[in-house]
Enzyme design. Structure first.
Site, PDB file in Angstrom:
ATOM      1  N   LYS A 235     -15.084  -8.316   4.328  1.00 51.51           N
ATOM      2  CA  LYS A 235     -13.963  -8.690   5.211  1.00 51.51           C
ATOM      3  C   LYS A 235     -14.248  -8.286   6.649  1.00 51.51           C
ATOM      4  O   LYS A 235     -14.713  -7.171   6.896  1.00 51.51           O
ATOM      5  CB  LYS A 235     -12.684  -7.964   4.768  1.00 51.51           C
ATOM      6  CG  LYS A 235     -12.190  -8.303   3.373  1.00 51.51           C
ATOM      7  CD  LYS A 235     -10.962  -7.454   3.061  1.00 51.51           C
ATOM      8  CE  LYS A 235     -10.456  -7.672   1.646  1.00 51.51           C
ATOM      9  NZ  LYS A 235      -9.432  -6.649   1.273  1.00 51.51           N
TER      10      LYS A 235
ATOM     11  N   HIS B 237       0.836  -1.206   0.000  1.00 47.89           N
ATOM     12  CA  HIS B 237       0.000   0.000   0.000  1.00 47.89           C
ATOM     13  C   HIS B 237       0.869   1.254   0.000  1.00 47.89           C
ATOM     14  O   HIS B 237       0.604   2.215  -0.732  1.00 47.89           O
ATOM     15  CB  HIS B 237      -0.869   0.063   1.277  1.00 47.89           C
ATOM     16  CG  HIS B 237      -1.892  -1.008   1.415  1.00 47.89           C
ATOM     17  ND1 HIS B 237      -2.004  -1.777   2.549  1.00 47.89           N
ATOM     18  CD2 HIS B 237      -2.876  -1.435   0.571  1.00 47.89           C
ATOM     19  CE1 HIS B 237      -3.016  -2.618   2.423  1.00 47.89           C
ATOM     20  NE2 HIS B 237      -3.563  -2.439   1.221  1.00 47.89           N
TER      21      HIS B 237
ATOM     22  N   SER C 297      -2.985  -7.615   3.013  1.00 44.83           N
ATOM     23  CA  SER C 297      -3.243  -7.521   4.452  1.00 44.83           C
ATOM     24  C   SER C 297      -3.720  -8.862   4.995  1.00 44.83           C
ATOM     25  O   SER C 297      -3.354  -9.254   6.112  1.00 44.83           O
ATOM     26  CB  SER C 297      -4.312  -6.454   4.730  1.00 44.83           C
ATOM     27  OG  SER C 297      -3.901  -5.209   4.258  1.00 44.83           O
TER      28      SER C 297
HETATM   29  O1  PNS Z   1      -8.500  -2.740   0.500  1.00 42.63           O
HETATM   30  P1  PNS Z   1      -9.801  -3.278  -0.060  1.00 42.63           P
HETATM   31  O2  PNS Z   1     -10.525  -4.105   1.002  1.00 42.63           O
HETATM   32  O3  PNS Z   1      -9.623  -4.027  -1.344  1.00 42.63           O
HETATM   33  O4  PNS Z   1     -10.695  -2.001  -0.371  1.00 42.63           O
HETATM   34  C1  PNS Z   1     -12.005  -2.139  -0.891  1.00 42.63           C
HETATM   35  C2  PNS Z   1     -12.808  -0.840  -0.656  1.00 42.63           C
HETATM   36  C3  PNS Z   1     -12.884  -0.520   0.824  1.00 42.63           C
HETATM   37  C4  PNS Z   1     -12.140   0.300  -1.413  1.00 42.63           C
HETATM   38  C5  PNS Z   1     -14.223  -1.094  -1.233  1.00 42.63           C
HETATM   39  O5  PNS Z   1     -14.814  -2.190  -0.582  1.00 42.63           O
HETATM   40  C6  PNS Z   1     -15.124   0.146  -1.124  1.00 42.63           C
HETATM   41  O6  PNS Z   1     -15.011   1.055  -1.935  1.00 42.63           O
HETATM   42  N1  PNS Z   1     -15.985   0.159  -0.089  1.00 42.63           N
HETATM   43  C7  PNS Z   1     -16.904   1.250   0.139  1.00 42.63           C
HETATM   44  C8  PNS Z   1     -18.314   0.929  -0.431  1.00 42.63           C
HETATM   45  C9  PNS Z   1     -18.307   1.061  -1.938  1.00 42.63           C
HETATM   46  O7  PNS Z   1     -18.235   2.150  -2.475  1.00 42.63           O
HETATM   47  N2  PNS Z   1     -18.319  -0.109  -2.659  1.00 42.63           N
HETATM   48  C10 PNS Z   1     -18.112  -0.185  -4.095  1.00 42.63           C
HETATM   49  C11 PNS Z   1     -19.327   0.059  -4.925  1.00 42.63           C
HETATM   50  S1  PNS Z   1     -20.667  -1.044  -4.628  1.00 42.63           S
END
Ligand code: PNS
Length: 159
Positions: free
Chosen positions: A41, A17, A127
């Site tokens: 998660k 990251h 992670s």
């Molecule tokens: O590090 P990650 O877990 O791959 O990140 C994923 C994250 C947190 C960026 C994604 O799950 C996210 O954007 N969550 C917020 C809700 C959202 O906008 N979801 C995508 C459209 S449905």
């Protein structure tokens, strides 16, 4: 001022990251590292703990700030006047999911996603893998910063 958001669950932040954040900071006036919820998660650290670990490791970059958001990423972008998301792509296994999210975010709010190739040294790093290794007492010191390693040991000691 051209800003980009680097979103993620960062549970916890890894060198992978940090590499993306540092490289993104060379291409934008401001990079916002946004800690969001990933509903697929379960998290080990609270949002505040994750933000503090990120702050500690990004304070050397003057144009990087840390924030959090509960809700849709595109709502965060709209609220904060940001129209660009930067994400790292490790391997083809990331691609389907990341492409779907990028397309949803583009269609829903005209927010662009720019993908940066993860440095080859970090291509296996996640992670989840770090937590799995640390859970069984594995050495993750080459994968996460010192304060994250310490936080992992402390959190997993009682488990
Ligand atoms: O590090 P990650 O877990 O791959 O990140 C994923 C994250 C947190 C960026 C994604 O799950 C996210 O954007 N969550 C917020 C809700 C959202 O906008 N979801 C995508 C459209 S449905």
């Amino acid at each position: 001022m051209k800003s980009a958001v680097c979103p993620g669950s960062f549970d916890p932040i890894t060198f992978g990251h940090l590499d993306i954040i540092e490289r993104a900071s060379r291409h934008f006036d401001q990079v916002i590292v946004a800690v969001l919820e990933n509903r697929t998660k379960a998290s080990l650290f609270s949002v505040e703990e994750r933000m503090e670990m990120i702050r500690e490791n990004t304070k050397k970059f003057p144009n990087v700030v840390v924030d959090s958001w509960h809700g849709l990423l595109v709502e965060y972008c709209r609220t904060n006047g940001v129209d660009t998301i930067v994400k790292g792509l490790r391997a083809v296994t990331d691609f389907d999911y990341e492409l779907q999210m990028a397309q949803v975010n583009l269609q829903a709010a005209q927010v662009e996603t720019m993908f940066m190739a993860t440095a080859p040294t970090h291509s296996f790093l996640s992670s989840s893998l770090v937590k799995e290794l640390a859970h069984y007492g594995g050495d993750v010191s080459s994968m996460v910063p010192v304060n994250v390693n310490e936080a992992l040991r402390a959190r997993l000691a009682g488990k």
